[in-house]
Scaffold this active site. Structure first.
Site, PDB file in Angstrom:
ATOM      1  N   HIS A 217       0.912  -0.946   0.083  1.00 40.43           N
ATOM      2  CA  HIS A 217       0.053   0.038  -0.062  1.00 40.43           C
ATOM      3  C   HIS A 217       0.833   1.416  -0.011  1.00 40.43           C
ATOM      4  CE1 HIS A 217      -2.920  -2.454   2.590  1.00 40.43           C
ATOM      5  NE2 HIS A 217      -2.735  -2.985   1.463  1.00 40.43           N
TER       6      HIS A 217
HETATM    7  C1  FAD Z   1      -0.119  -8.310  -3.770  1.00 40.01           C
HETATM    8  C2  FAD Z   1      -1.151  -7.078  -3.277  1.00 40.01           C
HETATM    9  C3  FAD Z   1      -2.102  -7.366  -2.310  1.00 40.01           C
HETATM   10  C4  FAD Z   1      -2.920  -6.139  -1.768  1.00 40.01           C
HETATM   11  N1  FAD Z   1      -3.894  -6.539  -1.142  1.00 40.01           N
HETATM   12  C5  FAD Z   1      -4.930  -5.209  -0.945  1.00 40.01           C
HETATM   13  C6  FAD Z   1      -6.096  -5.704  -0.410  1.00 40.01           C
HETATM   14  O1  FAD Z   1      -6.458  -6.685  -0.053  1.00 40.01           O
HETATM   15  N2  FAD Z   1      -6.860  -4.567  -0.099  1.00 40.01           N
HETATM   16  C7  FAD Z   1      -6.730  -3.497  -0.496  1.00 40.01           C
HETATM   17  O2  FAD Z   1      -7.384  -2.348  -0.137  1.00 40.01           O
HETATM   18  N3  FAD Z   1      -5.575  -3.190  -1.182  1.00 40.01           N
HETATM   19  C8  FAD Z   1      -4.725  -4.084  -1.576  1.00 40.01           C
HETATM   20  N4  FAD Z   1      -3.705  -3.938  -2.220  1.00 40.01           N
HETATM   21  C9  FAD Z   1      -3.375  -2.666  -2.607  1.00 40.01           C
HETATM   22  C10 FAD Z   1      -4.201  -2.187  -3.538  1.00 40.01           C
HETATM   23  O3  FAD Z   1      -4.446  -3.181  -4.742  1.00 40.01           O
HETATM   24  C11 FAD Z   1      -3.703  -0.898  -4.270  1.00 40.01           C
HETATM   25  O4  FAD Z   1      -3.337   0.019  -3.297  1.00 40.01           O
HETATM   26  C12 FAD Z   1      -4.492  -0.464  -5.373  1.00 40.01           C
HETATM   27  O5  FAD Z   1      -4.544  -1.328  -6.567  1.00 40.01           O
HETATM   28  C13 FAD Z   1      -3.712   0.888  -6.111  1.00 40.01           C
HETATM   29  O6  FAD Z   1      -4.684   1.425  -6.917  1.00 40.01           O
HETATM   30  P1  FAD Z   1      -4.084   2.236  -8.158  1.00 40.01           P
HETATM   31  O7  FAD Z   1      -5.049   2.509  -9.082  1.00 40.01           O
HETATM   32  O8  FAD Z   1      -3.432   3.721  -7.499  1.00 40.01           O
HETATM   33  O9  FAD Z   1      -2.785   1.781  -8.760  1.00 40.01           O
HETATM   34  P2  FAD Z   1      -2.479   0.206  -9.420  1.00 40.01           P
HETATM   35  O10 FAD Z   1      -3.588  -0.754  -8.847  1.00 40.01           O
HETATM   36  O11 FAD Z   1      -1.117  -0.068  -9.167  1.00 40.01           O
HETATM   37  O12 FAD Z   1      -2.871   0.359 -10.928  1.00 40.01           O
HETATM   38  C14 FAD Z   1      -2.163   1.433 -11.573  1.00 40.01           C
HETATM   39  C15 FAD Z   1      -1.956   0.826 -13.137  1.00 40.01           C
HETATM   40  O13 FAD Z   1      -1.560   1.901 -13.919  1.00 40.01           O
HETATM   41  C16 FAD Z   1      -0.534   1.151 -14.777  1.00 40.01           C
HETATM   42  N5  FAD Z   1       0.266   2.162 -15.228  1.00 40.01           N
HETATM   43  C17 FAD Z   1       1.404   2.666 -14.545  1.00 40.01           C
HETATM   44  N6  FAD Z   1       2.082   3.731 -15.054  1.00 40.01           N
HETATM   45  C18 FAD Z   1       1.670   3.582 -16.487  1.00 40.01           C
HETATM   46  C19 FAD Z   1       2.064   4.342 -17.403  1.00 40.01           C
HETATM   47  N7  FAD Z   1       2.869   5.392 -17.530  1.00 40.01           N
HETATM   48  N8  FAD Z   1       1.357   3.987 -18.669  1.00 40.01           N
HETATM   49  C20 FAD Z   1       0.307   3.172 -18.524  1.00 40.01           C
HETATM   50  N9  FAD Z   1      -0.002   2.678 -17.590  1.00 40.01           N
HETATM   51  C21 FAD Z   1       0.592   2.656 -16.216  1.00 40.01           C
HETATM   52  C22 FAD Z   1       0.091   0.046 -14.150  1.00 40.01           C
HETATM   53  O14 FAD Z   1       0.584  -0.915 -15.043  1.00 40.01           O
HETATM   54  C23 FAD Z   1      -0.919  -0.504 -13.249  1.00 40.01           C
HETATM   55  O15 FAD Z   1      -1.885  -1.369 -13.833  1.00 40.01           O
HETATM   56  C24 FAD Z   1      -2.630  -5.090  -2.639  1.00 40.01           C
HETATM   57  C25 FAD Z   1      -1.560  -4.784  -3.497  1.00 40.01           C
HETATM   58  C26 FAD Z   1      -0.842  -5.850  -3.850  1.00 40.01           C
HETATM   59  C27 FAD Z   1       0.294  -5.672  -4.829  1.00 40.01           C
END
Ligand code: FAD
Ligand code: SF4
Length: 499
Positions: A435
């Protein structure tokens, strides 16, 4: 609906939409859903591939290699290198996360508003609550059904109860879960209601285009205004996506500041204030087989010490990862492997006070971060409580994973010593980060924040940041639902400004 697979984009291409979103995780999918619901056309640019239910590899290594960034080997640099894990596929980390759902804690929200009262007007609590209610319905969020909890979760309830600590079945975004325990490799049966099949699916039903396997390398500016992004498709083509109304960055708290820096938008504290929840874990052996691989991946949590900055969760991952805890060679190792059905692992997540930084050094992403002595104290305290819960639940032996301290204990006595006089260096602990927050923080002061309280970049018109980069602090709880709620508000602000 339309999906454009960047692996097949071999020549240059131009696309156009009202709103261009970078990243398709919880933040990007929420923005796409809300923007299409308000009538906007949307293109989502996602670096990772599209993986459908049933396509998730069964081997842990293959899963890490194909669906996690850097094969799951990204590491923060500091006194103690700590791995940080991120999914890289359509849906971001959501298809491989633990499915744990928490609403934004009111106490954390109040801290934010106390530090910057402008956030109270910009992020009305009632709006966040209403969005969260609706999103939880859409994601099927409900407490883990005891019928699929399995021993590792039910034993945590027993241990917490014996210690008088508040605990509960974890609320998860699943429908029809059979407790196959594979959430972090991707649910093989598609029971997890990850954002790719829910929020992004809704956006695509309303016409959103998803360009997968294409990395946004640069935010394109025209007359000081964000006008689109330039993305490099895996097939070799360069895709220029023009944004008529807004560019919304949702690449995560690590990749969003990286994209800003690579675009020459280093104004303000971009990449600074990196915060997270480092987690430590402990394995315990029980006389009866507990078959850690059975049951909901993460189905029970202990929340009674959240005020101290500690939250405990049952863990579930592939046996090859649990096997990393085993010691011995030859026949000893064989015996240990044969004994694995008796072991389970639980974790403690720390609301750490340390702040790190995301930078781009010679073109590479570098995250520097070092837990403070107070944070390491919470590692020790968390492990003590984990051990006490395990023994109270009937464990015969626990494996601590702390270098420089007894590797295994057969009674709880020494756990108090671990808390009091265990190693002071973070490097002694087996930790991981999932996170992350704060690297483009939101605020009314442009010297100390990157985006305004309405998510808009302080200096660049029509440029918004929707992910947990904008969170002024970490939450102390699992963030995905809070990220979705905040990103939904971001989409509303972006479209209101454009109209
Ligand atoms: C193993 C694991 C278990 C977790 N368990 C939980 C849980 O049970 N509950 C919970 O609340 N949270 C959990 N989390 C955390 C939660 O999944 C993340 O906080 C959340 O997914 C973040 O959301 P986001 O959209 O900010 O980023 P992300 O989910 O990281 O998504 C960002 C996306 O943007 C893409 N991206 C980045 N830069 C670029 C670019 N320049 N061009 C194109 N695409 C790009 C990436 O490839 C990615 O697919 C967990 C995380 C992991 C890794
Ligand atoms: S616990 Fe298993 S069945 Fe349930 S959602 Fe996770 S992977 Fe799917």
């Amino acid at each position: 609906m339309s999906h454009l697979d960047g692996r097949g984009v071999t020549s240059d291409l131009a696309l156009e939409a009202d709103v261009v979103v970078v990243g398709s995780g919880p933040a990007g999918s929420a923005v796409a859903r809300e923007a299409t619901a308000r009538g906007a056309s949307v293109v989502v640019v996602e670096e990772g591939p599209w993986v459908r239910a049933g396509e998730f590899p069964l081997s842990a290594f293959d899963s890490m290699a194909s669906h996690y960034r850097d094969l799951g080997t990204s590491t923060v640099l500091g006194r103690a290198p700590i791995p940080y894990l991120q999914g890289r596929m359509v849906g971001g980390s959501s298809p491989v996360n633990g499915a744990i759902c928490w609403r934004m804690p009111r106490d954390v929200y109040d801290e934010w508003v106390a530090a910057d009262p402008a956030l109270g007007d910009a992020l009305p609590w009632a709006d966040l609550e209403a969005i969260t209610d609706e999103v939880e319905q859409r994601l099927g969020v409900a407490p883990t059904d005891p019928a699929v909890a399995g021993p590792k979760n039910l034993l945590m309830a027993r241990g917490a109860e014996a210690l008088g600590l508040e605990h509960r079945p974890i609320r998860r975004n699943v429908r029809g879960c059979e407790g196959l325990g594979r959430c972090v490799q991707g649910c093989p049966r598609g029971f997890k209601q990850s954002v790719d099949v829910t929020l992004l699916g809704d956006a695509m039903d309303r016409g959103a285009t998803v360009l997968s396997s294409a990395e946004a390398r640069r935010v394109v500016l025209q007359s000081g205004r964000a006008a689109g992004v330039e993305a490099h498709a895996q097939g070799g083509g360069v895709v220029r996506v023009h944004a008529r109304q807004a560019v919304v960055l949702a690449g995560s708290a690590v990749q969003t500041p990286v994209l800003l820096l690579r675009s020459g938008l280093g104004h303000g504290p971009v990449g600074e204030n990196f915060q997270c929840h480092p987690g430590v874990s402990m394995a315990g052996r029980f006389r009866e087989p507990v078959r850690m691989w059975e049951g909901a991946t993460q189905g029970h949590e202990v929340i009674g010490l959240r005020h101290e900055g500690l939250k405990f969760e049952a863990l579930g991952f592939d046996l090859t990862i649990l096997a990393a805890r085993l010691d011995g060679v030859g026949s000893d190792l064989s015996r240990a492997i044969a004994d694995m059905a008796h072991w389970l692992e639980w974790g403690a997540a720390v609301r750490a006070e340390a702040r790190g930084r995301v930078r781009v050094v010679f073109g590479r992403t570098v995250v520097t971060y070092a837990p403070t002595p107070r944070d390491v104290g919470l590692f020790r305290r968390g492990l003590r409580v984990l051990g006490e819960m395990m023994f109270a639940a009937g464990a015969e032996e626990v494996s601590l994973g702390v270098r420089g301290f007894a590797p295994r204990l057969t009674s709880p006595g020494a756990l108090a010593d671990l808390e009091k006089s265990g190693p002071k260096s973070a490097a002694a602990y087996t930790a991981a980060i999932t996170h992350m927050f704060g690297t483009c923080r939101m605020g009314s002061d442009r010297a100390t924040s990157v985006v305004r309280p309405d998510f808009r970049h302080h200096r660049v018109a029509a440029l918004y940041v929707a992910d947990s980069s904008v969170f002024p602090t970490n939450l102390g709880v699992n963030p995905q639902v809070s990220i979705v709620a905040m990103a939904t508000l971001c989409a509303r602000r972006a479209l209101a400004a454009a109209s």
